[in-house]
Design a protein around this motif. Sequence first.
Motif, PDB file in Angstrom:
ATOM      1  N   VAL A 127      81.336  -3.839  45.930  1.00  0.00           N
ATOM      2  CA  VAL A 127      80.554  -4.762  46.757  1.00  0.00           C
ATOM      3  C   VAL A 127      79.497  -3.955  47.513  1.00  0.00           C
ATOM      4  N   PHE A 128      78.321  -4.566  47.692  1.00  0.00           N
ATOM      5  CA  PHE A 128      77.206  -3.924  48.386  1.00  0.00           C
ATOM      6  C   PHE A 128      76.653  -4.900  49.421  1.00  0.00           C
ATOM      7  N   VAL A 129      76.355  -4.369  50.619  1.00  0.00           N
ATOM      8  CA  VAL A 129      75.717  -5.161  51.672  1.00  0.00           C
ATOM      9  C   VAL A 129      74.386  -4.508  52.031  1.00  0.00           C
ATOM     10  N   PRO A 130      73.273  -5.232  51.972  1.00  0.00           N
ATOM     11  CA  PRO A 130      71.975  -4.620  52.264  1.00  0.00           C
ATOM     12  C   PRO A 130      71.896  -4.124  53.704  1.00  0.00           C
ATOM     13  N   GLY A 131      71.348  -2.911  53.879  1.00  0.00           N
ATOM     14  CA  GLY A 131      71.079  -2.397  55.206  1.00  0.00           C
ATOM     15  C   GLY A 131      69.703  -2.817  55.680  1.00  0.00           C
ATOM     16  N   ASN A 132      69.376  -2.480  56.914  1.00  0.00           N
ATOM     17  CA  ASN A 132      68.092  -2.890  57.475  1.00  0.00           C
ATOM     18  C   ASN A 132      66.907  -2.236  56.776  1.00  0.00           C
ATOM     19  N   TRP A 133      67.115  -1.057  56.114  1.00  0.00           N
ATOM     20  CA  TRP A 133      66.006  -0.359  55.475  1.00  0.00           C
ATOM     21  C   TRP A 133      65.863  -0.683  53.991  1.00  0.00           C
ATOM     22  N   GLU A 134      66.719  -1.503  53.430  1.00  0.00           N
ATOM     23  CA  GLU A 134      66.577  -1.842  52.017  1.00  0.00           C
ATOM     24  C   GLU A 134      65.231  -2.518  51.712  1.00  0.00           C
ATOM     25  N   PRO A 135      64.658  -3.349  52.608  1.00  0.00           N
ATOM     26  CA  PRO A 135      63.353  -3.963  52.308  1.00  0.00           C
ATOM     27  C   PRO A 135      62.149  -3.072  52.628  1.00  0.00           C
ATOM     28  N   ALA A 136      62.341  -1.762  52.751  1.00  0.00           N
ATOM     29  CA  ALA A 136      61.267  -0.862  53.175  1.00  0.00           C
ATOM     30  C   ALA A 136      60.023  -0.946  52.283  1.00  0.00           C
ATOM     31  N   TYR A 137      60.199  -1.329  51.024  1.00  0.00           N
ATOM     32  CA  TYR A 137      59.073  -1.353  50.097  1.00  0.00           C
ATOM     33  C   TYR A 137      58.573  -2.779  49.841  1.00  0.00           C
ATOM     34  N   GLY A 138      58.936  -3.677  50.741  1.00  0.00           N
ATOM     35  CA  GLY A 138      58.458  -5.047  50.652  1.00  0.00           C
ATOM     36  C   GLY A 138      59.491  -5.999  50.083  1.00  0.00           C
ATOM     37  N   PRO A 139      59.354  -7.302  50.388  1.00  0.00           N
ATOM     38  CA  PRO A 139      60.371  -8.293  49.999  1.00  0.00           C
ATOM     39  C   PRO A 139      60.614  -8.390  48.500  1.00  0.00           C
ATOM     40  N   GLU A 140      59.544  -8.360  47.699  1.00  0.00           N
ATOM     41  CA  GLU A 140      59.743  -8.557  46.266  1.00  0.00           C
ATOM     42  C   GLU A 140      60.456  -7.370  45.635  1.00  0.00           C
ATOM     43  N   ARG A 141      60.050  -6.162  46.036  1.00  0.00           N
ATOM     44  CA  ARG A 141      60.740  -4.980  45.525  1.00  0.00           C
ATOM     45  C   ARG A 141      62.199  -4.987  45.957  1.00  0.00           C
ATOM     46  N   PHE A 142      62.468  -5.373  47.190  1.00  0.00           N
ATOM     47  CA  PHE A 142      63.831  -5.471  47.718  1.00  0.00           C
ATOM     48  C   PHE A 142      64.679  -6.403  46.856  1.00  0.00           C
ATOM     49  N   LYS A 143      64.154  -7.567  46.555  1.00  0.00           N
ATOM     50  CA  LYS A 143      64.921  -8.541  45.774  1.00  0.00           C
ATOM     51  C   LYS A 143      65.192  -8.019  44.365  1.00  0.00           C
ATOM     52  N   ARG A 144      64.193  -7.358  43.765  1.00  0.00           N
ATOM     53  CA  ARG A 144      64.398  -6.809  42.415  1.00  0.00           C
ATOM     54  C   ARG A 144      65.449  -5.707  42.423  1.00  0.00           C
ATOM     55  N   THR A 145      65.409  -4.852  43.430  1.00  0.00           N
ATOM     56  CA  THR A 145      66.386  -3.766  43.509  1.00  0.00           C
ATOM     57  C   THR A 145      67.793  -4.311  43.672  1.00  0.00           C
ATOM     58  N   MET A 146      67.965  -5.294  44.558  1.00  0.00           N
ATOM     59  CA  MET A 146      69.288  -5.877  44.754  1.00  0.00           C
ATOM     60  C   MET A 146      69.794  -6.537  43.472  1.00  0.00           C
ATOM     61  N   ALA A 147      68.888  -7.156  42.725  1.00  0.00           N
ATOM     62  CA  ALA A 147      69.286  -7.798  41.469  1.00  0.00           C
ATOM     63  C   ALA A 147      69.656  -6.781  40.404  1.00  0.00           C
ATOM     64  N   SER A 148      69.206  -5.521  40.576  1.00  0.00           N
ATOM     65  CA  SER A 148      69.486  -4.473  39.576  1.00  0.00           C
ATOM     66  C   SER A 148      70.837  -3.807  39.771  1.00  0.00           C
ATOM     67  N   LEU A 149      71.485  -4.045  40.907  1.00  0.00           N
ATOM     68  CA  LEU A 149      72.790  -3.440  41.141  1.00  0.00           C
ATOM     69  C   LEU A 149      73.834  -4.068  40.225  1.00  0.00           C
ATOM     70  N   ASN A 150      74.843  -3.278  39.876  1.00  0.00           N
ATOM     71  CA  ASN A 150      75.874  -3.762  38.946  1.00  0.00           C
ATOM     72  C   ASN A 150      77.133  -4.175  39.700  1.00  0.00           C
ATOM     73  N   CYS A 151      76.955  -4.770  40.876  1.00  0.00           N
ATOM     74  CA  CYS A 151      78.088  -5.249  41.667  1.00  0.00           C
ATOM     75  C   CYS A 151      77.600  -6.413  42.520  1.00  0.00           C
TER      76      CYS A 151
END
Length: 555
Positions: A127-151
């Motif tokens: 399980v993964f919970v986003p931290g406050n710095w996960e959106p550092a590269y902007g909302p769209e990049r953040f959403k793509r990165t979270m969708a790329s995780l295998n959990c």
Amino acid sequence: MSKSWSRRNFMMSASVAAIGWAAATGLAAATNASARLWKGKRVTLLHFTDTHAQLETHPEYLPGANPEIQMMGGYARLKTAIERERASCDGACFLADGGDDFQGSGPATWSEGEAVLDPLKALGLDVFVPGNWEPAYGPERFKRTMASLNCPVVCYNFHDIASGARLFPPSVTLERDGVKVAFVGITDISASKRHPPAEYQGMDTARMEGLRDFVKQLRAREQPDLVVAVTHTGISISRQIARETPEIDVILSGHTHERTMRPILEGKTIIVEPGCFGSFLARLDVYLDEGGVARHDYRLIPVLEGRYDEDPAVKALVDKSLAPYRERMSRPLGRTETLLMRYDVLETTADDLITDAIRKAAKADIGFSNGFRFGPPVPPNTLTEADLWNFLPMNARMKTGWITGKELRLYLENELEQVFSRDPWRLSGGWGPRASGMAIAFNALAERGRRVVSVKVDGREVEDERRYTIAGCVRGGEPVDVICRHSGTHDAQELPFTVHEAIREYLEAQPVIALRRSGREKALDLPPMVFSQDAILSSRDLAAAPTTPFGLPPG
């Protein structure tokens, strides 16, 4: 301070005094023996958080009577530690990551987090919970990165502003070896307000209403054996969540980089936090009977270079991720003859360097840093481009303007309230204001708006109507008159260079530095060095003694 493994020195270190090597191995043996005798259900929770893209083994600071630097962490060693603990579990085992993994280094920034993705996925997260710095590269990049995780990625309070919908499921229930565990994710409540607006455009983290009802309904619907909240909020807010939502059994906390050497109990809720940078792995063994949690055992496991070999597969992934950046990372910038560190709640030598450079480049009365706790310590050695990006992962243009002495005092009062507030929901980050050209004395435990005792600029007490020029960094999307969270700065303007350029120029002029704390930020009612925000608040507000080993050093 030696980088080499020393059992004697390590045992003397305050941050691991309760989990020194002999104690840790003894507790592990006792835990395994207890597990074998236990007739009910049991579950092991492994937890790390706030790695801040520190993919490789790095120097780590261990405070105490004889402070020292040890080489710790790195994803390949962390993987070895995780697998060793998994192999010793006698029952269900789950691995949780509390976030802030994709920002914190040069390679992470240069690749917009891509350099971290494959090594992180190889750790085998549940399980993964986003931290406050996960959106550092902007909302769209953040959403793509979270969708790329295998959990599963879960978060109760990450919302889309336009629709009001959550960006992620608030929880996930996992079943393994006959045990059902419900994981609830919570991220930094103030992130969408305190971060640069461009990072959180269209997103909100402030909506926490209804959490207790949600957990009650989750229990009724899923019938889990255990409810675990993975909170990227810091220990103080995690403790408040436990007080307000006692239906949560365990809180795996992150965000303020605290190291708990024994669990914190709020009522029956168990709370732990395992530091940062992958230097430690937390293991919590929970024993269940018909009434719920019957007992628990806990270890904070130091991921030491001398104890854990690097996992070859993860090492290969790390090397592949970093290969394009090795030459850039190794470029020398200067040399430090003293330890550069950023862990103190108040003044840090790393921020002294940063703010000195900012003030000099901007020709300002005061140079401000946003603080943070990024970057492993840098022992006396050559300073490299990698060190610079570890301390300042987001290079930014600089800006300057002026404020009055009265406005400066009000600003400092507001900043201190976010560090030492009696109301946990007002807390944010865990560090005080950091500056060059200014010395502040205050009472941390005083009432809101009454903490500041003295503010001096260039050695003289500030005057209410006098103007003082200030400088700091630009944060994407915020008004030009905001400098280091001070809004209403007069005649504010951007400067034609970045904070990194200012530091490089500073080191070119002064290639050898030897910074020591000089009392720029001084709490009159606290020890000279303070490594734990929660230890301060606990000693003031709660009957329980402070439990964070990163806390208050002797005298």
